[in-house]
Design an enzyme around this catalytic site. Structure first.
Site, PDB file in Angstrom:
ATOM      1  N   VAL A  82       1.259  -1.221  -0.037  1.00  0.00           N
ATOM      2  CA  VAL A  82       0.512  -0.130   0.158  1.00  0.00           C
ATOM      3  C   VAL A  82       0.529   1.435  -0.013  1.00  0.00           C
ATOM      4  O   VAL A  82       0.735   2.080  -0.343  1.00  0.00           O
ATOM      5  CB  VAL A  82      -0.611  -0.077   1.271  1.00  0.00           C
ATOM      6  CG1 VAL A  82      -2.473  -1.339   0.793  1.00  0.00           C
ATOM      7  CG2 VAL A  82      -0.481   0.063   2.306  1.00  0.00           C
ATOM      8  N   ASP A  83       1.486   1.173   0.301  1.00  0.00           N
ATOM      9  CA  ASP A  83       2.886   2.029  -0.149  1.00  0.00           C
ATOM     10  C   ASP A  83       3.318   2.342  -1.644  1.00  0.00           C
ATOM     11  O   ASP A  83       3.584   1.449  -2.409  1.00  0.00           O
ATOM     12  CB  ASP A  83       4.323   1.842   1.220  1.00  0.00           C
ATOM     13  CG  ASP A  83       4.982   0.843   1.038  1.00  0.00           C
ATOM     14  OD1 ASP A  83       4.769   0.223   0.487  1.00  0.00           O
ATOM     15  OD2 ASP A  83       5.680   0.371   2.054  1.00  0.00           O
ATOM     16  N   ASP A  84       4.801   3.268  -1.658  1.00  0.00           N
ATOM     17  CA  ASP A  84       5.117   3.379  -2.704  1.00  0.00           C
ATOM     18  C   ASP A  84       6.449   2.409  -3.042  1.00  0.00           C
ATOM     19  O   ASP A  84       7.707   2.628  -3.149  1.00  0.00           O
ATOM     20  CB  ASP A  84       5.789   4.918  -3.128  1.00  0.00           C
ATOM     21  CG  ASP A  84       4.845   5.469  -3.072  1.00  0.00           C
ATOM     22  OD1 ASP A  84       3.503   5.425  -4.070  1.00  0.00           O
ATOM     23  OD2 ASP A  84       5.000   6.877  -3.049  1.00  0.00           O
TER      24      ASP A  84
END
Ligand code: 6R9
Length: 692
Positions: free
Chosen positions: A561-563
């Protein structure tokens, strides 16, 4: 007493009697999740009968104990290892709640042990000295080797003695940049034996990346090899090391000693440059040292290794693992998730340069006294049947790999698989990214002949070992689900505000409480450790992954859910690729997103704005890709460069990646609200440039 979470209570039972073996849905209608959720694949009654954990009831009892009495549960397991001195006073102590002060986790503190002793000497003393510890299969079919536990210990001791001789002592860092030769686990174990901290760098990383890691951990020695063959290619590793050492010297970190193992390969001698005084040939020095080396006894909380991994921002972080908890945890997860039996032959296709190779090529299996296969080559060389040829050759029983390889081999057709027997296989494993149900089914039906359970193990560099994983034999599987938590692990799914969700739900995956294998810090940056993992949802460890829990309590991982993107199971931060691109003199700005990729899972899609006056040509495109290859490594090379005269930004200058992701995946009707953009017209411009 803590009640069991509802999702553990609702786990489906195994059929009683000799009923169904497995049920596959008659028609596979795409990959609709609803169908997957209802598709239970049962282990055979025989498999369950002989398994370490045979039923949901047995699991539930053990799990309950592990949650209600972690100290009792883990100290009983830990007692199976050798401790020079038992831990005291507590089995563990932890604070993972940032609101209560600094995050600090300790397991078996005060316990004095050595993980190399437990993996080798202890197994030899138990009578397994003549058992094969490592099989080695080279790049070319027919190249092979093996070491028994006793022989492996001899080699580990020789290298350990050499390292001591050149001044490496407890707490010193050693960087290891080796391909998958037996010397790689040997080097890891030799460090562990003398209390040195190894930092293995995947031998697919570029000189820049290697230098960055050397500069960060300042090793006394770099251990490498001259070359490696992968498929038809020979890669000059020593040349990469030479560049990395020059680069680190420029940054004030001069490494005095580089130990070079000469790997038999077709590379000519004169292609290896030698810096006298610094470069030493392994084969010339190491065999001269004694095959006995006393163990350096260390505290359970002394560091064992550093392993750099990508985050969503900045440079890679040095994940720090310590000794005692990691030892107990990797050994126990290996044993249960693969239903390990002493007669097994185990093959994990991961490279020791990644966490999977640390925990499940080297430490976990050897701590169990297992026979482990190490493979140097490429899985589809000389042809896509190579894996199954190897399985038959060594009678591999446990085969652990990544979905990207499953998908790549699936594309080559069943023929390459079915021409081999594969009768020895018992349990299959998957790791690195979510395995899509169609790949799961192919792995299960074709590779495993519909009789081998698949352990889809969810975990991370940071977690040390499996957190959510099937225990084959204990419960039915669902294609694509990592199923249930391992002993001692309490997964929770939270919403944006950090509220725990119950029942069928989806959200951010966090873990309550610590477990023995969790990392203790980021090397030299404890603050970043707290900020990244413990602050987003106070009171929990935050994994960075999304997760859905279905009506039966099964966990379905949905990706980062992050980069961070996951390319062929390799983690890479979009920020790292962007900075490699921007380093190129022609690049003004870059934004990288992940897109679905049929084989790699995710592909790398880069939007690039060039500096004024430079033309958007194919040549520039190639040199940009090369820039990423040389700065990070070939696996991080963008799959697509999308010319971007401008990037969509908010008025405050933030790039709106949401829009870029939609453009990259050609979901143009789902661009959403673009009115907050500083210049909405760049969106049309970008779409126009899609295939330029
Ligand atoms: C072991 C390893 C960790 C990230 C993790 C997640 C993804 C790994 C997975 C999985 C779904 C699985 N991941 N295993 N996703 N199902 N069985 O790969 O460590 O390199 O640190 O990557 O990989 O996104 O957060 P690491």
């Amino acid at each position: 007493s803590v009640g069991l979470p509802r999702h553990v209570e609702s786990m489906p039972r195994l059929p009683s009697g000799n009923g169904r073996i497995s049920r596959l849905s008659a028609v596979v209608l795409g990959e609709a999740l609803a169908a997957e959720e209802n598709d239970l694949i049962f282990p055979s009654p025989e498999f369950s009968r002989d398994a370490l954990v045979s039923s949901p009831e047995q699991y539930r009892k053990m799990y309950k104990r592990s949650i209600e009495d972690p100290a009792g549960f883990w100290s009983e397991i830990a007692a199976q290892f050798y401790w020079k001195k038992r831990w005291s006073p507590d089995v563990y102590s932890e604070n993972i709640d940032v609101r209560k002060g600094p995050v600090k986790i300790e397991w078996f503190k005060g316990g004095i042990t050595n993980i190399c002793y437990n993996a080798l000497d202890r197994n030899i003393e138990a009578g397994n000295g003549d058992k094969v510890a490592l099989y080695w299969e080279g790049n070319e079919p027919g190249q092979d080797g093996q070491l028994t536990y006793a022989q492996l210990l001899d080699q580990v001791c020789q290298l350990a003695n050499y390292l001591k001789h050149v001044g490496v002592s407890k707490g010193d860092a050693v960087v290891i940049y080796l391909p998958m030769l037996m010397e790689l686990p040997i080097a890891m174990l030799a460090c562990a034996r003398i209390g040195a901290v190894h930092s293995v760098v995947f031998a697919g990383f570029s000189a820049e990346s290697l230098a960055q890691r050397i500069i960060d951990c300042k090793p006394k020695v770099v251990v490498c090899s001259n070359a490696v063959s992968r498929g038809a290619k020979v890669i000059n590793l020593k040349a990469i090391v030479d560049n990395a050492l020059a680069e680190s010297a420029n940054n004030g970190i001069a490494v005095d000693l580089c130990l070079v193992y000469e790997n038999q390969s077709t590379m000519k001698k004169e292609d290896t440059k030698w810096q006298d005084g610094r470069d030493i040939l392994w084969q010339e020095v190491v065999p001269q040292f004694p095959t006995k080396c006393p163990v350096e006894w260390v505290d359970a909380e002394d560091p064992l290794f550093l392993l750099y991994t990508s985050g969503s921002t900045g440079k890679p972080k040095g994940v720090l693992h310590t000794t005692g908890g990691y030892m107990v945890y990797t050994a126990t997860t290996f044993k249960y998730a693969f239903d390990y039996k002493p007669s097994d032959v185990y093959w994990c296709t991961a490279d020791c340069g990644w966490i999977t190779g640390h925990s499940y090529v080297t430490y976990g299996p050897l701590l169990n006294g297992a026979t482990v296969l190490v493979f140097e080559g490429a899985p589809s060389y000389p042809d896509p049947g190579r894996c199954w040829d190897i399985v038959d050759k060594y009678k591999v029983t446990l085969f652990y790999t990544a979905p990207t390889l499953v998908r790549a081999l699936m594309r080559e057709g069943d023929e390459y698989v079915t021409r081999y027997s594969r009768k020895s296989l018992r349990v299959l494993g998957s790791v690195g990214e979510p395995i899509n149900p169609s790949a799961w089914r192919w792995f299960y039906n074709v590779v495993g002949d519909s009789r081998c359970p698949i352990s889809d193990t969810w975990w991370q560099t940071e977690t040390g070992g499996f957190l959510i994983t099937p225990i084959p034999g204990a419960w039915p599987q669902k294609p694509g689900s990592a199923t249930f938590p391992f002993f001692g692990v309490q997964p929770v799914i939270v919403d944006e505000k950090g509220n725990e969700l119950e029942g069928e739900c989806s959200g951010y995956l966090c873990i309550k409480n610590s477990w023995p294998g969790i990392f203790r810090s980021l090397y030299g940056d404890h603050e970043r450790y707290e900020t990244t993992y413990f602050k987003p949802f106070a009171g929990y460890y935050f994994s960075g992954d999304g997760c859905r829990r279905d009506k039966d309590g099964y966990h379905w991982l949905t990706g980062r859910v992050d980069d961070v993107i996951n390319v062929s199971g390799h983690r890479i931060g979009t920020a790292e690729i962007e900075s490699a691109l921007v380093y190129h003199p022609h690049c003004a700005e870059a934004a990288v997103v992940g897109v679905d990729h049929p084989v790699k899972g995710q592909g790398i899609y880069a939007f690039v704005t060039l500096v004024d006056g430079v033309d958007y040509t194919d040549e520039v495109r190639k040199s940009l890709i090369l820039a990423v290859r040389t700065q990070i490594g070939a696996f991080a090379a963008p799959d697509k460069i999308h010319w971007a005269p401008g990037l969509p930004k908010t008025r405050s200058g933030k790039i709106m990646r949401r829009i870029l992701r939609k453009i990259a995946s050609k979901q143009l009707d789902e661009l959403g609200d673009i009115s907050t953009l500083a210049e909405p017209s760049v969106v049309n411009q970008l779409i126009e440039f899609t295939d330029r």
